[in-house]
Write a protein that holds these residues in place. Sequence first.
Motif, PDB file in Angstrom:
ATOM      1  N   THR A  16      39.139  24.343  18.359  1.00 57.48           N
ATOM      2  CA  THR A  16      40.063  25.242  17.712  1.00 57.48           C
ATOM      3  C   THR A  16      41.378  24.711  17.376  1.00 57.48           C
ATOM      4  O   THR A  16      41.614  23.590  18.397  1.00 57.48           O
ATOM      5  N   CYS A  18      43.831  26.670  16.755  1.00 59.45           N
ATOM      6  CA  CYS A  18      44.663  27.906  16.878  1.00 59.45           C
ATOM      7  C   CYS A  18      45.805  27.848  17.905  1.00 59.45           C
ATOM      8  O   CYS A  18      45.432  27.333  19.116  1.00 59.45           O
ATOM      9  N   LEU A  20      47.820  29.865  19.341  1.00 56.47           N
ATOM     10  CA  LEU A  20      47.926  30.866  20.376  1.00 56.47           C
ATOM     11  C   LEU A  20      46.761  30.750  21.254  1.00 56.47           C
ATOM     12  O   LEU A  20      46.879  30.753  22.559  1.00 56.47           O
ATOM     13  N   LYS A  21      45.568  30.278  20.844  1.00 59.92           N
ATOM     14  CA  LYS A  21      44.388  29.832  21.737  1.00 59.92           C
ATOM     15  C   LYS A  21      44.828  28.862  22.474  1.00 59.92           C
ATOM     16  O   LYS A  21      44.381  28.694  23.769  1.00 59.92           O
ATOM     17  N   CYS A  28      44.399  36.806  18.909  1.00 56.99           N
ATOM     18  CA  CYS A  28      45.151  36.386  17.937  1.00 56.99           C
ATOM     19  C   CYS A  28      44.554  36.957  16.363  1.00 56.99           C
ATOM     20  O   CYS A  28      43.397  37.070  16.329  1.00 56.99           O
ATOM     21  N   GLY A  30      44.031  35.821  13.580  1.00 57.53           N
ATOM     22  CA  GLY A  30      43.363  35.080  12.614  1.00 57.53           C
ATOM     23  C   GLY A  30      42.085  34.822  13.377  1.00 57.53           C
ATOM     24  O   GLY A  30      41.127  34.083  12.536  1.00 57.53           O
ATOM     25  N   CYS A  31      41.782  34.926  14.445  1.00 51.40           N
ATOM     26  CA  CYS A  31      40.442  34.571  15.251  1.00 51.40           C
ATOM     27  C   CYS A  31      39.291  35.144  14.605  1.00 51.40           C
ATOM     28  O   CYS A  31      39.339  36.441  14.488  1.00 51.40           O
ATOM     29  N   HIS A  52      35.265  38.958  11.037  1.00 53.41           N
ATOM     30  CA  HIS A  52      36.535  39.402  10.379  1.00 53.41           C
ATOM     31  C   HIS A  52      36.830  39.869   8.947  1.00 53.41           C
ATOM     32  O   HIS A  52      36.213  39.225   8.213  1.00 53.41           O
TER      33      HIS A  52
END
Length: 84
Positions: A16, A18, A20-21, A28, A30-31, A52
């Motif tokens: 990832t 990301c 935030l991750k 998150c 966008g996850c 998503h």
Amino acid sequence: MLCLTFTSPQATSHFTLCPLKLLGVTWCPGCGLGHSIIYLFHGQIKNSLHAHWLGIPAVLVIFHRIYVISSLRFFSSTQKKFIR
């Protein structure tokens, strides 16, 4: 985009980017977007929407941008030939 096309949708762990991750945040917005696009490219629309809901619009936007950029590049190169 091609990497997402050839990735298996059943992959349980993945690399990832990301932020935030990577910081340890569990949620998150966008996850799941990458999984959604993978499912979409494999024809699994229901799973894509479940992963998503912005996956399908994201693919449409990406393909539109590819079209616009490639058409601008094509038309600008043909106009240069006619101007000279």
